[in-house]
Design a protein around this motif. Structure first.
Motif, PDB file in Angstrom:
ATOM      1  N   THR A  27      15.583  68.497  56.317  1.00  0.00           N
ATOM      2  CA  THR A  27      15.355  67.449  55.258  1.00  0.00           C
ATOM      3  C   THR A  27      16.109  66.362  55.884  1.00  0.00           C
ATOM      4  O   THR A  27      16.667  66.129  56.970  1.00  0.00           O
ATOM      5  CB  THR A  27      16.500  67.874  54.354  1.00  0.00           C
ATOM      6  N   ARG A  28      15.903  65.213  54.931  1.00  0.00           N
ATOM      7  CA  ARG A  28      16.483  63.740  55.386  1.00  0.00           C
ATOM      8  C   ARG A  28      16.881  63.105  54.032  1.00  0.00           C
ATOM      9  O   ARG A  28      16.135  63.536  53.157  1.00  0.00           O
ATOM     10  CB  ARG A  28      15.885  62.935  56.473  1.00  0.00           C
ATOM     11  N   TRP A  29      17.416  61.917  54.179  1.00  0.00           N
ATOM     12  CA  TRP A  29      17.874  61.207  52.870  1.00  0.00           C
ATOM     13  C   TRP A  29      16.677  60.062  52.575  1.00  0.00           C
ATOM     14  O   TRP A  29      16.053  59.774  53.588  1.00  0.00           O
ATOM     15  CB  TRP A  29      18.986  60.354  53.037  1.00  0.00           C
ATOM     16  N   ARG A  30      16.123  60.222  51.398  1.00  0.00           N
ATOM     17  CA  ARG A  30      15.259  59.216  51.204  1.00  0.00           C
ATOM     18  C   ARG A  30      16.022  57.790  51.037  1.00  0.00           C
ATOM     19  O   ARG A  30      16.989  57.803  50.288  1.00  0.00           O
ATOM     20  CB  ARG A  30      14.594  59.495  49.804  1.00  0.00           C
ATOM     21  N   ARG A  31      15.454  56.787  51.517  1.00  0.00           N
ATOM     22  CA  ARG A  31      15.957  55.320  51.730  1.00  0.00           C
ATOM     23  C   ARG A  31      15.015  54.560  51.146  1.00  0.00           C
ATOM     24  O   ARG A  31      13.855  54.234  51.150  1.00  0.00           O
ATOM     25  CB  ARG A  31      16.461  55.065  53.137  1.00  0.00           C
ATOM     26  N   VAL A  73      11.989  66.410  52.101  1.00  0.00           N
ATOM     27  CA  VAL A  73      11.802  67.697  52.922  1.00  0.00           C
ATOM     28  C   VAL A  73      10.563  67.698  53.705  1.00  0.00           C
ATOM     29  O   VAL A  73       9.504  66.871  53.254  1.00  0.00           O
ATOM     30  CB  VAL A  73      11.933  68.842  51.980  1.00  0.00           C
ATOM     31  N   LEU A  74      10.490  68.138  54.716  1.00  0.00           N
ATOM     32  CA  LEU A  74       9.336  68.340  55.774  1.00  0.00           C
ATOM     33  C   LEU A  74       8.485  69.591  54.811  1.00  0.00           C
ATOM     34  O   LEU A  74       8.926  70.603  55.062  1.00  0.00           O
ATOM     35  CB  LEU A  74       9.560  68.808  56.997  1.00  0.00           C
ATOM     36  N   GLN A 133       8.367  64.777  51.946  1.00  0.00           N
ATOM     37  CA  GLN A 133       8.109  64.676  50.644  1.00  0.00           C
ATOM     38  C   GLN A 133       9.254  64.750  49.753  1.00  0.00           C
ATOM     39  O   GLN A 133      10.240  65.310  50.151  1.00  0.00           O
ATOM     40  CB  GLN A 133       7.348  65.864  49.838  1.00  0.00           C
ATOM     41  N   VAL A 134       9.405  63.674  48.639  1.00  0.00           N
ATOM     42  CA  VAL A 134      10.541  63.725  47.824  1.00  0.00           C
ATOM     43  C   VAL A 134      11.031  65.015  47.313  1.00  0.00           C
ATOM     44  O   VAL A 134      10.093  65.616  46.674  1.00  0.00           O
ATOM     45  CB  VAL A 134      10.499  62.558  46.855  1.00  0.00           C
ATOM     46  N   VAL A 135      12.091  65.354  47.170  1.00  0.00           N
ATOM     47  CA  VAL A 135      12.557  66.516  46.658  1.00  0.00           C
ATOM     48  C   VAL A 135      12.658  66.492  45.119  1.00  0.00           C
ATOM     49  O   VAL A 135      13.275  65.695  44.836  1.00  0.00           O
ATOM     50  CB  VAL A 135      13.696  67.282  47.153  1.00  0.00           C
ATOM     51  N   ASP A 136      11.956  67.440  44.253  1.00  0.00           N
ATOM     52  CA  ASP A 136      11.860  67.297  42.891  1.00  0.00           C
ATOM     53  C   ASP A 136      11.852  68.740  42.479  1.00  0.00           C
ATOM     54  O   ASP A 136      10.922  69.705  43.083  1.00  0.00           O
ATOM     55  CB  ASP A 136      10.947  66.355  42.443  1.00  0.00           C
ATOM     56  N   LYS A 137      12.241  69.072  41.342  1.00  0.00           N
ATOM     57  CA  LYS A 137      11.974  70.620  40.960  1.00  0.00           C
ATOM     58  C   LYS A 137      10.568  70.754  40.580  1.00  0.00           C
ATOM     59  O   LYS A 137      10.078  72.104  40.324  1.00  0.00           O
ATOM     60  CB  LYS A 137      12.815  70.697  39.572  1.00  0.00           C
TER      61      LYS A 137
END
Length: 1504
Positions: free
Chosen positions: A1354-1358, A1375-1376, A1477-1481
């Protein structure tokens, strides 16, 4: 359905009766139907029918018949038993039958001959073969009207693509926007009348509004009959012109009277008899379905054959994409369930498993009610005992057929169905705000879409696309535009364009309400896109195509150029008029770059252009139009889209000019429209927009007269630098021009700076004696002109149009008097001074006409000004008079033609006198009369054509009868035309008979040039009196009585028509005169030459441009114009509000509102009654439950007393009889609370992945090993596949089971579980999470735990500026994720670990080898997120997956290791897709991977 029934087979003799031209049999094909691995090459049809719309209710033409007769047998097969094997069971008729169900006589001779198969087991793979179908065409139900449907007999192994092509290309069906699969009870069942009506109305409504296909079983029974009757009732009760597509998919072998459908060359139509009384165990087709697909597997009387093909066909259709009107959607599918039995439950289960939403109609009975009763319960609460109780309640007599295994299976399936609540919708009558089934169906689709995994906002886009495609704005309001999602206006732009193209005004209004700004929406490219996709049937589209073709011819292009806005502008100028300038000037660089970016997650492609790409541009590169509201209004109005135009006009700022321009364009388009109805609609819409302009102007005039009048003459840049007044005049909007405010403005212009209270007499006195100006006889509007000493009074008086007009009248009368004097008294061979004055006077008139021709303040150019000049009738009359005068003057100066010159000048005098009529148009009394005269002149012109027929016919006949061989042309003309014409007025020629005839009046031989030739002469003139008198009487009868009275009637009609609108016409006409004298030089002819000299010096020598007087056209400053337009827009809002109030106060509207309220009240009362009935039913059910519990208690008491010795077994009364089979009860309250936890769900899916294995059903309560489950008997399955195994990899087998060391390290294989020691029973380990319904390895490699590793990188979305994105205060993660070939899901980069390996093979596929050690270090430094059991569908009772999830998080965006990892991604397998990809449910990952990601997000405190 029912079991075997009557056996029917068409004999060759029967075939000859149906199709007498055919032979006695068919060739037998040896091809086995299992050989059909791929779709055959379909024969493409060139028929126009395959490309056009379906022609419903009509028998196809010869070409269509030939097309179907050739295409269907080549592409569609049937199945037939080719080997007769005697069955042990006899047929219903007592005859010997084959195992396929058909009689011996119903087999071909080739099928009966082979004896080698006699006594052997019948195998459909060997004994049934495919051959070209022999049943297709049109079907007509005898005695049930003229409705004609389509049908075809197909093999059950037919590929769905072939059937889909048949329906869409050969049958011509439109691709659906929605697929509704209706399933349920196949036998007739009873429904409450109200529920039945609600279901029928809702089903047909959703099909009609969305353009859906309804698919059923097609038979005339059960739910299929309900659907058919719903369609029938709707077609009979409504005015809907289209046809609701209802497709019945039935089993060919169960169709009664199917022999009438057989004809190898097709039946057009086949007469089908619906006979329910004698059908036996077979079924009749339903007459209310439009299409039938009859599925054949070569057997007779076997139900359910069609289900697999129907499932495949529905799945195939749902995977197709429909592109229409700017919207591209995958065809959604929904399953609607009424009643039903075990087969219906399987259908629901399969639908839910495949992700198809289901709507269950509660109250319809059996399966539907069982599911509806438990749908709101959590899965653990749905116990075996509860399902057993519900089955006994709703199945009643049929409950005895349920075994213990069957009840367990039903419990498991119902639990799985209810667990997918996002796909399950229960329609409850009068509950949950639901009133119609159509709303429930569409809500089910949107709910399923809402909970479907997706990337970003794809989910919401898809929902909105569905709503737009269905044209259900009510669903969009209630289900999509909610607080759950915040729509950005830019996100709605693509769907806004789609709604505009599809002419869906409700959605346009909705999008505007939710923030869409037209200034941001209407870009240059978007406007071009709209014109490229405008309605092809519109007149504007045809004119635009004509412009493109003309440019192609001029430029010698090989292809027609693409639409550009300057092409549109050319057509618009034709409609608005040449007095306007180009709305879209041609750019210097027409080949400017147009960016087109494909957006993968929403496809709105039409003609290869991406709608979303029109808005995915950098801010500096987007080209916005000057007035987006105007642009959209024009686009809508030229297509006569009233509702769209109304919505857009309400947004406009320059609304009066916009309304008048719309009126003008519609009137021009109506002139070229051939369809009368369309013409009337355009004219009605033009009148409506004129009335809107009047309404807004009235509001403005009431508020502020001066500002309202300024709106009339303001130069509108948006509408081609014209004015409202000019637009109204060009559009001939008499109602608008005759408005009191406009007339007051024109009156002010007419009087100039003079006060309108001055009388004409005072004006004339001051004209004759101008010193009276300083006596106070004349008053002025401006106070600065009131003082007596003001020198400007003289100029103000003599420059007023009213004064100029009267001076010109005086001058003109003087000219005519002098002209008449010269012609009658003073016309000498040598011109007198008076005649020279006439010439000089005429020269001044010529100079004035020349000034009018060249006067061009708007810069139109000489050609355009000449066209405008000659368009005026009075100008043409002036030119004619001047030219005739010049011709007469030329002749006058030649002595030989002096007399002809005087004649020509006399004719010129007549025309100059006629010119006086134009002067009188200013008079309110004479003006309308002049208009009447002009109209009557047109009537006389057309009347002369009729009159000429009678005059010439009578004249020629009369001349031929009476005069013999007259050769003098002038006397022929006199006899034929002149004398016949005078006869109408009573001057009957004397030679018409012998009564008044005298030889002195004629010349016997025609030699006297001054006398006519005598009648036929033989010594005495011959008069055939009997004929000429009759002809004369008939001639006078038709001309004097009929034609002249017709002319009088025409005059009377014209007079009444003009008289009714006298005031309006006069007010409209007076503008031209006022405008003419407003711009005319003040001096009258001949003194006007002084003004002309001044103008010549100013324009030609000093080259000063012409300017228009501000009183008729004024260019305002930007600030002043903006304030004026804002005020106009405010007045428009007042006008719209007043209109809305008036509509509400309208009597008819009040009646409609009252009727709607009464209907609503009645419906609420009905719903209230339903709720009360439901409440009573609930109370009764509660009492029944209490009685049941009380009876159980009494039974326990009796049993206890009996066991204690009180009474004997024989004396025990039967308190609660039970029809259920004996089985051990296991109630929810008897199960420990800890067992209610869901251990694993995916591991208990009935269908095991990548295999034919089916698990034993394990309900939630029977998962733990500790719970007794006596009937548990799972199948054993271990795949033998080696292709998926790693080369050289290990794999357990039953043979080496004794050598395995469980719960320990077995060599390099780790058989230890993260959950501790697991139980080993009979040499096989038991899944620590409980039963799965399957024993063995499955497709796993090792018994016991199969270890895996899943890195969560993971990394932060900026943001662009580098700051971390947040949502709901929490930080957003990226997340990758990875997607492997042949997989529909994304996954975390990990997988199973090979023995002795540290990294999974799947992870190595996406990383280059040189980065493996470094990534291992990152894992060692990472944080463990989870370690343990994975709920995976591959798990079995003896093999399962356990994993370790490690989070590798990069905090810094400039992290060196992250950059290195990114550079080493996509290692050795280029087919693998890797992305951040942006993390979402709703991220589309595997379920167990989403759980790991959720844990990682929780660990980092991030948004999820």
């Amino acid at each position: 359905m029912a079991g075997p029934g009557r056996r029917i087979r068409t004999l060759p003799t029967e075939l000859n009766k149906v199709c007498p031209d055919e032979g006695d049999g068919y060739p037998v094909y040896s091809r086995n139907y299992y050989d059909l691995d791929m779709v055959p090459n379909l024969r493409r049809s060139n028929s126009a029918f395959s490309k056009g719309k379906r022609r419903a209710h009509f028998t196809p033409g010869t070409n269509e018949k030939e097309n179907l007769s050739s295409w269907i047998p080549e592409n569609i097969q049937k199945k037939e038993c080719v080997y007769f094997i005697e069955s042990s069971q006899m047929s219903d008729s007592g005859k010997m039958a084959c195992e396929c169900g058909y009689l011996r006589e119903q087999h071909s001779e080739e099928a009966i001959k082979p004896a080698m198969f006699q006594g052997k087991e019948w195998d459909p793979r060997k004994h049934v073969q495919e051959m070209p179908t022999d049943a297709f065409g049109d079907i007509s139900f005898t005695g049930l009207g003229q409705k004609v449907g389509k049908y075809v007999r197909v093999s059950n192994s037919t590929h769905p693509r072939v059937i889909y092509q048949l329906m869409t290309q050969q049958w011509g069906l439109d691709i659906p926007n929605l697929l509704i699969s209706v399933t349920g009870g196949a036998k007739n069942f009873n429904m409450k009348l109200r529920l039945k009506n609600i279901f029928r109305r809702g089903l047909v409504k959703v099909a009609q509004t969305t353009g859906a296909w309804i698919i059923t079983g097609g038979s005339h029974a059960g739910v299929m009959k309900q659907v058919g009757e719903a369609v029938r009732d709707f077609s009979m009760s409504s005015g809907y012109k289209g046809e609701i597509v209802t497709i019945g998919i039935a089993t060919w072998g169960t169709v009664y009277n199917r022999s009438s459908l057989i004809c190898p060359m097709g039946s057009f139509p086949a007469e089908y008899v619906l006979d329910e009384e004698t059908q036996g165990n077979l079924s009749c087709l339903d007459s209310n379905h439009s299409h039938f697909i009859l599925v054949d597997d070569g057997t007779h009387g076997k139900y359910g054959v069609e289900i697999p093909l129907r499932t495949r066909l529905e799945k195939f259709i749902s995977e197709q994409t429909k592109v229409k009107e700017g919207v591209a959607i995958k065809i959604p599918i929904v399953c609607v369930v009424l009643e039903g039995g075990p087969g219906t439950l399987d259908t629901i289960y399969n639908a839910i498993t495949n992700g198809t939403p289901c709507v269950i109609v509660e109250g319809s009975g059996r399966v539907a009610d069982v599911i509806a009763q438990v749908a709101n319960l959590p899965s653990p609460k749905i116990s075996i005992s509860l399902i057993q109780k519900k089955l006994s309640t709703f199945f009643k007599d049929g409950y005895e057929q349920f075994t213990e295994r069957k009840i367990v299976e039903w419990t498991k399936k119902i639990q799985d169905i209810v667990r997918n609540r996002q796909l399950l919708t229960i329609f409850r009558e009068g509950k949950d705000g639901q009133q119609d089934v159509d709303v429930a169906i569409l809500q089910a689709m949107l709910k399923a879409s809402r909970y479907r995994d997706h990337f970003g906002r794809e989910n919401w886009d898809h929902q909105l696309k569905l709503a737009v495609a269905w044209n259900r704005v009510d669903i969009a309001r209630s289900e999509i535009f909610t607080d759950d999602h915040e729509w950005k206006p830019s996100d709605l732009h693509p769907m806004m364009a789609a709604a505009l193209i599809a002419n869906k005004p409700d959605f346009v209004k909705l999008f505007l309400e939710h923030g869409v700004r037209l200034k941001e929406f209407v870009t240059w490219d978007a406007l071009i896109y709209l014109y490229e996709n405008m309605a092809a049937s519109s007149i504007f589209h045809a004119k635009l195509q004509k412009v493109l073709l003309e440019e192609k011819e001029r430029s010698a292009f090989s292809k027609v150029p693409k639409v550009q806005l300057y092409h549109v502008s050319q057509v618009l100028r034709e409609l608005l008029g040449d007095f306007t300038q180009q709305l879209y000037p041609k750019p210097k660089n027409t080949d400017r770059h147009r960016l087109s970016i494909a957006v993968p997650h929403i496809k709105l492609n039409v003609q290869g252009v991406s709608l979303r790409s029109l808005y995915k541009r950098s801010a500096g590169r987007v080209t916005f139009t000057m007035d987006p509201v105007r642009d959209l209004l024009i686009w809508a109005i030229v297509q006569s889209r009233k509702e769209l135009a109304d919505i857009i006009w309400a947004q406009s700022q320059d609304c009066i000019a916009a309304a008048l321009a719309c009126s003008k364009m519609l009137k021009e388009l109506s002139k070229e429209e051939n369809d009368t109805d369309s013409t009337e609609e355009m004219l009605a819409l033009a009148e409506e927009y004129e009335s809107r302009a009047i309404g807004v102007f009235t509001e403005c005039y009431r508020k502020d007269e001066e500002r309202a009048q300024k709106l009339l003459i303001r130069v509108s840049d948006a509408w081609g630098k014209t004015t409202c007044l000019q637009l109204a005049l060009e559009a001939k909007n008499m109602n608008f021009v005759s408005h009191g405010g406009i007339q007051a403005f024109l009156t002010n212009v007419w009087w100039g700076k003079l006060s309108v209270d001055n009388g004409i007499c005072r004006v004339i006195l001051c004209m004759l004696f101008f010193p009276l100006l300083y006596t106070g006889l004349i008053t002025f509007r401006e106070k600065r002109l009131q003082p007596m000493s003001c020198l400007n009074r003289f100029r103000a008086f003599f420059t007023a149009p009213v004064v100029i007009f009267h001076l010109n009248i005086l001058s003109y009368f003087t000219f005519l008097c002098l002209f008449a004097y010269v012609l009658m008294i003073d016309f000498q061979s040598t011109p007198s001074w008076r005649e020279y004055v006439i010439y000089f006077w005429l020269f001044s008139l010529v100079c004035e006409e020349t000034r009018q021709l060249f006067y061009d303040p708007d810069g139109f150019g000489l050609v355009k000004m000449a066209s405008l000049y000659l368009n005026d009738f009075w100008n043409r009359l002036d030119v004619c008079a001047i030219l005739i005068f010049i011709a007469g003057l030329t002749c006058r100066w030649i002595p030989a033609t002096l007399y002809p010159g005087r004649i020509i000048l006399s004719l010129a005098f007549i025309i100059f006198c006629l010119r006086l009529m134009h002067i009188f148009t200013i008079s309110k009394t004479l003006g309308p009369k002049i208009i009447i005269v002009k109209r009557m002149m047109k009537d006389v012109f057309f009347f002369l054509f009729l009159l000429a027929v009678w005059v010439v016919s009578f004249g020629v006949a009369k001349q031929a009868i009476l005069i013999h061989n007259e050769k003098r042309v002038d006397w022929i003309f006199r006899g034929v035309v002149y004398h016949s014409y005078l006869t109408i007025f009573g001057q009957i020629p004397s030679y018409i008979d012998g009564v008044n005839f005298s030889l002195d009046q004629c010349s016997p031989n025609g030699t006297d040039p001054y006398k006519p030739k005598c009648p036929e002469y033989k010594g005495q003139p011959i008069f055939p009196e009997w004929l000429t008198i009759i002809l004369l009487c008939l001639y006078l009868l038709f001309t004097n009585i009929l034609l002249l009275n017709l002319l009088i009637a025409m005059f009377n009609y014209t007079f009444q028509q003009v008289q009714e609108h006298t005031d309006q016409i006069w007010k409209f006409q007076r503008h031209d005169l006022i405008e003419e004298y407003h711009g005319r030089p003040p001096a009258p002819p001949p003194f006007i030459l002084l003004n002309h000299l001044q103008l010549f010096v100013k324009r030609v020598i000093l080259r000063k441009p012409a300017t228009r007087h501000k009183q008729l056209k004024e260019k305002l400053e930007k600030n002043e114009e903006a304030a004026l337009l804002s005020w106009e827009m405010y007045m428009k809002e007042n006008y719209l509000h007043i209109q809305q109030c008036q509509r509400k106060q309208n009597t008819e509207q009040k009646i409609r509102d009252i009727a709607e309220r009464v209907d609503t009240l009645t419906e609420m009362m009905d719903l209230d009654q339903v709720k009360r009935t439901g409440l009573v039913e609930q109370k009764l059910a509660y009492l029944e439950e209490q009685m049941f519990q009380f009876a159980k208690g009494l039974r326990w008491v009796v049993r206890s007393l009996s066991n204690s010795g009180f009474g004997s077994e024989e004396d025990v009364p039967i308190i609660v009889p039970s029809k259920a089979p004996e089985m051990k009860e296991a109630h929810a309250d008897e199960v420990p609370e800890s067992f209610h936890t869901l251990y694993h769900v995916s591991a208990r899916n009935l269908l095991y992945p990548s295999s034919p294995a089916v698990r034993f059903p394990v309900p939630d309560e029977k998962v733990p090993w500790e719970v007794e489950f006596e009937i548990y008997n799972p199948p054993f399955y271990s795949t033998e596949r080696q292709e998926n195994a790693v080369p050289g990899g290990l794999r357990d087998s039953l043979e080496n089971l004794s050598r395995i060391s469980f719960n320990s390290m077995d060599g390099e294989i780790n058989r230890q579980s993260f959950h501790g020691t697991y139980v080993v029973e009979d040499g096989l380990p038991l899944n620590p999470m409980g039963r799965t319904g399957l024993r063995g390895l499955g497709i796993l490699r090792f018994f016991g735990p199969n270890h895996a590793l899943h890195p969560v990188v993971t990394r932060w979305r900026r943001n662009v500026d580098g700051s971390i994105c947040r949502k709901s205060v929490k930080k957003i993660l990226e997340v990758l994720v990875v997607k492997f070939p042949f997989s529909d899901h994304w996954a975390l980069p990990g997988g199973s670990l090979e023995p002795g390996e540290a990294l999974p093979q799947k992870l190595k596929r996406i990383l280059r080898r040189e980065f493996w050690p470094q990534f291992q270090k990152l894992l060692n430094q990472g944080t463990e997120v989870y370690k343990g059991y994975v709920d995976d569908p591959r798990n079995t009772d003896n093999a399962w997956i356990e994993t370790v999830a490690i989070n590798v998080h990069f905090e810094d965006q400039n992290d060196v290791e992250m950059k290195r990892m990114n550079s080493f991604l996509q290692g050795c397998d280029l087919e693998v897709i890797v992305r951040w990809q942006v993390v979402d449910k709703r991220i589309p990952l595997y379920v167990n991977h989403k759980e790991l990601l959720q844990k990682a997000s929780l660990l980092l405190g991030a948004y999820y």
